[in-house]
Enzyme design. Structure first.
Site, mmCIF file in Angstrom:
data_model
loop_
_atom_site.group_PDB
_atom_site.id
_atom_site.type_symbol
_atom_site.label_atom_id
_atom_site.label_comp_id
_atom_site.label_asym_id
_atom_site.label_seq_id
_atom_site.Cartn_x
_atom_site.Cartn_y
_atom_site.Cartn_z
ATOM 1 N N ASP A 20 -4.724 -1.029 -6.140
ATOM 2 C CA ASP A 20 -5.246 -1.370 -4.824
ATOM 3 C C ASP A 20 -6.667 -1.917 -4.912
ATOM 4 O O ASP A 20 -7.657 -1.201 -4.729
ATOM 5 C CB ASP A 20 -5.205 -0.130 -3.921
ATOM 6 C CG ASP A 20 -5.511 -0.450 -2.465
ATOM 7 O OD1 ASP A 20 -5.849 -1.611 -2.180
ATOM 8 O OD2 ASP A 20 -5.415 0.471 -1.627
ATOM 9 N N TYR A 25 -3.051 0.136 8.590
ATOM 10 C CA TYR A 25 -4.008 -0.650 9.352
ATOM 11 C C TYR A 25 -3.876 -0.314 10.840
ATOM 12 O O TYR A 25 -2.893 0.278 11.286
ATOM 13 C CB TYR A 25 -3.773 -2.155 9.169
ATOM 14 C CG TYR A 25 -4.030 -2.669 7.786
ATOM 15 C CD1 TYR A 25 -5.319 -2.915 7.341
ATOM 16 C CD2 TYR A 25 -2.979 -2.922 6.902
ATOM 17 C CE1 TYR A 25 -5.567 -3.410 6.074
ATOM 18 C CE2 TYR A 25 -3.211 -3.413 5.631
ATOM 19 C CZ TYR A 25 -4.515 -3.655 5.230
ATOM 20 O OH TYR A 25 -4.751 -4.145 3.967
ATOM 21 N N GLN A 78 -1.270 2.709 -5.890
ATOM 22 C CA GLN A 78 -2.658 3.051 -5.580
ATOM 23 C C GLN A 78 -3.630 2.570 -6.647
ATOM 24 O O GLN A 78 -4.740 2.113 -6.339
ATOM 25 C CB GLN A 78 -2.806 4.556 -5.386
ATOM 26 C CG GLN A 78 -2.286 5.041 -4.041
ATOM 27 C CD GLN A 78 -2.521 6.523 -3.837
ATOM 28 O OE1 GLN A 78 -2.782 7.251 -4.790
ATOM 29 N NE2 GLN A 78 -2.428 6.973 -2.604
ATOM 30 N N ARG A 83 0.846 -1.190 0.000
ATOM 31 C CA ARG A 83 0.000 0.000 0.000
ATOM 32 C C ARG A 83 0.884 1.243 0.000
ATOM 33 O O ARG A 83 1.055 1.945 1.010
ATOM 34 C CB ARG A 83 -0.955 -0.033 1.188
ATOM 35 C CG ARG A 83 -1.777 -1.302 1.227
ATOM 36 C CD ARG A 83 -2.922 -1.236 2.202
ATOM 37 N NE ARG A 83 -4.150 -0.836 1.520
ATOM 38 C CZ ARG A 83 -5.346 -0.814 2.102
ATOM 39 N NH1 ARG A 83 -5.450 -1.140 3.370
ATOM 40 N NH2 ARG A 83 -6.405 -0.462 1.433
ATOM 41 N N SER A 135 -8.973 -1.705 -1.742
ATOM 42 C CA SER A 135 -9.688 -0.445 -1.559
ATOM 43 C C SER A 135 -10.865 -0.318 -2.520
ATOM 44 O O SER A 135 -11.954 0.122 -2.133
ATOM 45 C CB SER A 135 -8.730 0.740 -1.747
ATOM 46 O OG SER A 135 -7.792 0.807 -0.686
#
Length: 370
Positions: A134, A230, A131, A126, A137
């Site tokens: 991802d 996280y 991005q 991440r 997400s």
């Protein structure tokens, strides 16, 4: 295109998903042309996109071909392959999908035994450069959105405040536990539906993001900032104090949506039986952590249960309920990764000095010829 040219062209196989209830597909027609520009041939298993309302004709019109996609040197999936599906793959095949590397070590061992080079979408680091890849997400955003619609459907009251000739109806009070991608999308969606929204997370830095969506931030005075964006696992003392404070707070809400996950571990229990008992009659809990055991003490993964006149719902695959957009977003994530694994000339090149490639590869790295 001549047969000899096809045989030299690197092929990406798009296969149908076999998991019950799964309607997503790993590649969509609108991205076939982008792969073709990379020199890739796209071979689609007939019917692979049917669950996402994508016909075989849509793929062929976009430039893909129909056929036995399991024999392609690169195979893209949504879910991890079953043992029978692994048997269809040739040694050296590059497999891309959600492979659950932390939760399914036996499955990874089978991929290794089969000689596959497997790349897990959830293992992509991440970092800012990754991005666009991802997939966690992109799919979590859909889950957060869908969770609110599910809660609104099950709640026996309005979400928005309504002023009528018969009187004023107050807005529903919605609490979202976990302010990651799913949680933030849930807050935004509940706000659009007119609810009074509150978010909670053990990472205090997300408080500003919660407030930017017009929601209040529930501050319990407990912080647990972990690695990779996280939350870390709480200590026993922190967990006990968190639950005491949360239990008291939860009883003030009509809807609670939980999204808290710790990678590789059982989901933390945030909503106790006592908290459910104290909620107003007819309230709803939507637990998005069911696959990891659930955030609610009374959750039964994959089921709807009613306890103390409160409905507790634990859907296991909400993105599959929105297969069109879920497939489109996931396919973009997969395409971005493929463009990292394939040169501009259309040749497979696995550069394990790249932290994205190294991080995503969960099987078959040793002895790779590329």
């Amino acid at each position: 295109m001549a047969d000899s040219e096809q045989s030299q062209q690197l092929t990406v196989g798009v296969v149908a998903e076999s998991r019950p209830g799964e309607r997503r597909v790993a590649m969509v027609p609108k991205l076939v042309g982008r792969l073709a520009q990379r020199g890739l041939r796209v071979l689609v298993e007939p019917g692979a996109g049917a669950g996402a309302h994508l016909s075989d004709d849509a793929y062929t019109q976009a430039g893909a071909e129909l056929g036995d996609a399991w024999g392609a040197p690169i195979v893209v999936k949504v879910n991890a392959p079953s043992p029978g599906e692994i048997a269809k793959l040739s040694r050296g095949t590059v497999l891309v999908g959600f492979l659950d590397p932390r939760g399914n070590p036996e499955g990874l061992a089978k991929l290794e035994e089969a000689g596959l080079r497997a790349f897990a979408m959830e293992a992509i680091p991440r970092i800012s450069r990754a991005q666009a890849m991802d997939a966690l997400s992109s799919q979590a955003s859909i889950g957060g959105y869908r969770a609110v619609l599910l809660a609104a459907q099950k709640l026996p009251r309005f979400f928005p405040m309504l002023t009528t000739a018969a009187g004023t109806v107050p807005p529903a009070k919605v609490l979202v536990l976990g302010a990651g991608v799913a949680g933030l999308q849930a807050l935004a969606t509940a706000k659009r539906l007119g609810a009074q929204t509150t978010g909670y997370d053990v990472r205090p830095e997300v408080g500003e993001q919660v407030k930017s969506l017009g929601a209040q931030f529930l501050d319990l005075g407990i912080e647990a900032v972990g690695e990779g964006g996280y939350a870390r696992e709480l200590t026993p003392e922190e967990r006990e104090e968190q639950q005491r404070r949360l239990t008291e707070a939860i009883t003030r809400f009509d809807v609670v949506i939980t999204t808290a996950l710790v990678p590789g571990r059982k989901a933390p229990t945030l909503v106790t039986a006592d908290a459910v008992k104290g909620m107003p009659a007819g309230s709803v809990v939507v637990d998005l952590a069911g696959e990891s055991g659930g955030n609610c003490e009374l959750t039964k993964p994959g089921e709807d249960v009613v306890e103390h006149d409160v409905t507790i719902s634990s859907p296991l695959n909400l993105p599959a309920e929105m297969p069109s957009h879920a497939s489109e977003l996931y396919a973009r994530n997969v395409t971005e990764l493929l463009e990292l694994l394939v040169t501009k000339e259309g040749a497979l090149e696995l550069n394990f000095e790249d932290e994205i490639v190294a991080g995503a590869c969960v099987a078959g790295r040793e002895g790779s010829a590329s």
